[in-house]
Write a protein that holds these residues in place. Sequence first.
Motif, PDB file in Angstrom:
ATOM      1  N   HIS A   1       0.836  -1.200   0.000  1.00 46.46           N
ATOM      2  CA  HIS A   1       0.000   0.000   0.000  1.00 46.46           C
ATOM      3  C   HIS A   1       0.870   1.248   0.000  1.00 46.46           C
ATOM      4  CE1 HIS A   1      -2.741   2.872   2.493  1.00 46.46           C
ATOM      5  NE2 HIS A   1      -2.696   3.222   1.230  1.00 46.46           N
ATOM      6  N   LEU A   2       1.868   1.279   0.877  1.00 45.93           N
ATOM      7  CA  LEU A   2       2.711   2.465   0.972  1.00 45.93           C
ATOM      8  C   LEU A   2       3.597   2.631  -0.255  1.00 45.93           C
ATOM      9  CD1 LEU A   2       3.687   2.572   4.744  1.00 45.93           C
ATOM     10  CD2 LEU A   2       1.771   3.640   3.563  1.00 45.93           C
ATOM     11  N   ALA A   3       3.952   1.524  -0.917  1.00 48.66           N
ATOM     12  CA  ALA A   3       4.693   1.634  -2.173  1.00 48.66           C
ATOM     13  C   ALA A   3       3.861   2.388  -3.205  1.00 48.66           C
ATOM     14  CB  ALA A   3       5.054   0.241  -2.695  1.00 48.66           C
ATOM     15  N   GLY A   4       2.553   2.113  -3.212  1.00 49.25           N
ATOM     16  CA  GLY A   4       1.647   2.820  -4.114  1.00 49.25           C
ATOM     17  C   GLY A   4       1.480   4.283  -3.748  1.00 49.25           C
ATOM     18  N   GLU A   5       1.405   4.572  -2.456  1.00 47.68           N
ATOM     19  CA  GLU A   5       1.284   5.959  -2.010  1.00 47.68           C
ATOM     20  C   GLU A   5       2.540   6.760  -2.352  1.00 47.68           C
ATOM     21  OE1 GLU A   5      -1.359   7.336  -1.019  1.00 47.68           O
ATOM     22  OE2 GLU A   5      -2.646   5.631  -0.464  1.00 47.68           O
ATOM     23  N   LEU A   6       3.709   6.132  -2.168  1.00 54.51           N
ATOM     24  CA  LEU A   6       4.964   6.795  -2.515  1.00 54.51           C
ATOM     25  C   LEU A   6       5.019   7.077  -4.011  1.00 54.51           C
ATOM     26  CD1 LEU A   6       7.816   7.720  -1.605  1.00 54.51           C
ATOM     27  CD2 LEU A   6       8.608   5.387  -2.095  1.00 54.51           C
ATOM     28  N   PHE A   7       4.557   6.132  -4.811  1.00 53.88           N
ATOM     29  CA  PHE A   7       4.519   6.307  -6.260  1.00 53.88           C
ATOM     30  C   PHE A   7       3.654   7.509  -6.635  1.00 53.88           C
ATOM     31  CE2 PHE A   7       2.797   5.598 -10.497  1.00 53.88           C
ATOM     32  CZ  PHE A   7       3.902   5.179 -11.219  1.00 53.88           C
ATOM     33  N   GLN A   8       2.475   7.591  -6.041  1.00 61.48           N
ATOM     34  CA  GLN A   8       1.583   8.720  -6.335  1.00 61.48           C
ATOM     35  C   GLN A   8       2.225  10.057  -5.999  1.00 61.48           C
ATOM     36  OE1 GLN A   8      -2.789   8.193  -5.376  1.00 61.48           O
ATOM     37  NE2 GLN A   8      -1.935   6.556  -4.100  1.00 61.48           N
ATOM     38  N   GLN A   9       2.815  10.118  -4.821  1.00 59.40           N
ATOM     39  CA  GLN A   9       3.381  11.382  -4.363  1.00 59.40           C
ATOM     40  C   GLN A   9       4.571  11.814  -5.205  1.00 59.40           C
ATOM     41  OE1 GLN A   9       4.000  11.229  -0.075  1.00 59.40           O
ATOM     42  NE2 GLN A   9       1.979  10.351   0.257  1.00 59.40           N
TER      43      GLN A   9
ATOM     44  N   THR B   1      11.984   1.325  -3.017  1.00 63.41           N
ATOM     45  CA  THR B   1      11.514   0.849  -1.717  1.00 63.41           C
ATOM     46  C   THR B   1      11.545  -0.681  -1.681  1.00 63.41           C
ATOM     47  OG1 THR B   1       9.685   0.829  -0.131  1.00 63.41           O
ATOM     48  CG2 THR B   1       9.081   0.921  -2.449  1.00 63.41           C
ATOM     49  N   ASP B   2      12.029  -1.212  -0.573  1.00 62.12           N
ATOM     50  CA  ASP B   2      12.017  -2.651  -0.314  1.00 62.12           C
ATOM     51  C   ASP B   2      11.441  -2.868   1.079  1.00 62.12           C
ATOM     52  OD1 ASP B   2      13.540  -3.886  -2.580  1.00 62.12           O
ATOM     53  OD2 ASP B   2      15.112  -2.553  -1.846  1.00 62.12           O
ATOM     54  N   SER B   3      10.752  -3.975   1.273  1.00 64.46           N
ATOM     55  CA  SER B   3      10.466  -4.406   2.636  1.00 64.46           C
ATOM     56  C   SER B   3      11.771  -4.976   3.187  1.00 64.46           C
ATOM     57  CB  SER B   3       9.378  -5.482   2.655  1.00 64.46           C
ATOM     58  OG  SER B   3       8.156  -4.967   2.177  1.00 64.46           O
ATOM     59  N   TRP B   4      12.026  -4.754   4.475  1.00 65.53           N
ATOM     60  CA  TRP B   4      13.272  -5.248   5.063  1.00 65.53           C
ATOM     61  C   TRP B   4      12.998  -6.071   6.312  1.00 65.53           C
ATOM     62  CZ3 TRP B   4      13.974  -3.823  10.063  1.00 65.53           C
ATOM     63  CH2 TRP B   4      13.327  -2.655  10.508  1.00 65.53           C
ATOM     64  N   PHE B   5      13.953  -6.921   6.662  1.00 70.61           N
ATOM     65  CA  PHE B   5      13.867  -7.775   7.843  1.00 70.61           C
ATOM     66  C   PHE B   5      15.203  -7.707   8.574  1.00 70.61           C
ATOM     67  CE2 PHE B   5      11.421  -9.409   4.327  1.00 70.61           C
ATOM     68  CZ  PHE B   5      10.152  -9.589   4.871  1.00 70.61           C
ATOM     69  N   GLY B   6      15.154  -7.542   9.894  1.00 71.60           N
ATOM     70  CA  GLY B   6      16.382  -7.448  10.668  1.00 71.60           C
ATOM     71  C   GLY B   6      16.256  -8.186  11.994  1.00 71.60           C
ATOM     72  N   LEU B   7      17.391  -8.500  12.585  1.00 72.89           N
ATOM     73  CA  LEU B   7      17.414  -9.182  13.876  1.00 72.89           C
ATOM     74  C   LEU B   7      17.781  -8.173  14.958  1.00 72.89           C
ATOM     75  CD1 LEU B   7      17.187 -12.004  15.246  1.00 72.89           C
ATOM     76  CD2 LEU B   7      19.673 -12.215  14.954  1.00 72.89           C
ATOM     77  N   VAL B   8      16.943  -8.102  16.008  1.00 70.76           N
ATOM     78  CA  VAL B   8      17.195  -7.172  17.105  1.00 70.76           C
ATOM     79  C   VAL B   8      17.027  -7.882  18.439  1.00 70.76           C
ATOM     80  CG1 VAL B   8      16.401  -5.183  15.757  1.00 70.76           C
ATOM     81  CG2 VAL B   8      14.783  -6.373  17.251  1.00 70.76           C
TER      82      VAL B   8
END
Length: 327
Positions: free
Chosen positions: A169-177, A252-259
């Motif tokens: 969804h946010l990838a689409g919003e970023l594209f629009q903006q 934009t990428d979705s990311w995954f990290g270890l914390v």
Amino acid sequence: MKKLLLFCSSAAALLAAPHAIAQAQKSAPYPAKSVRILVGYAPGGATDIVGRLIAQKLTETAGQSFIVENRLGASATIAAELVARAAPDGYTLFIAASASHSIMPSLMAKLSYDTQRDFASISLLALSPQILTVHPSLPVRSVADMIKVARAQPGQLNFGSGGTGTPPHLAGELFQQMAGVRLTHVPYKGEAPAITDLIGGQMSLMFSNVVAVLPQVQSGRLRGIAVTSATRVPTLPNYPTIGESGLPGYATDSWFGLVATAGTPADVLSKLNADTLRSMNQADVRERLAAQGLFVKTSTPAELSALMQSELVRWAKVIKSAGIKIE
């Protein structure tokens, strides 16, 4: 009297045993016992896949069990809160992701944790690009075409996602903006029904996880246009990035990290970082993740912290500008 003394000494020994065990574990090299890795999503999803793979590899490397626990709810914020409130000893870890650490802080008015204050970064694990996909009836074969058509039909093109505030969804919003166009967002309860409606022509386009939509693109039922990442995806070399094909600067990428929990000893974090880098950069790990549309990307703890902060700021601006809210 001897029996009484024997009883007292036995009782004292029993009472002292837990303390002695705790002290032994504290002085032993980390990890001295099994480690929990909390995942905020259901088994089988991208976050779970990454979590189970790093758990398996850390178990092999460390000689102690790293066990995944799925704690579902509220876009992983329930699991995140449990880790934020855990003992800072390195025995409770979390697979942080875009939603829990970069997006939800701007969508939830009363988040129970602070992504910068309550967690200690270990390493970035993987990235998940998306692919801009359209229904074949749409006269679009490039990002430049998409922008032209969208500008000519403001608000008439709709795009689906697996829910409000999700990375697609946010990838689409970023594209629009960035493109200066207006699309209509249609949230679904999951990505699968959204893809079904896109195939059926009820929607015009989607920003979707690569693995979820690629079979439909390869069969010709949908048309892939470009990937959202900053560079081309190794397994999809013929698809340009959005940034290189009509919208410079878009990525934009979705990311995954270890914390871990904030306050975890520096030597524990250092060992976890070293073991994670060694584990994630093995050939079989890269192959298994690539098959799921995920790509290994490791980092120093400081680099992960910087990424989380920059993404937090970035999505806060996008969310505020789009007026996105969740109930």
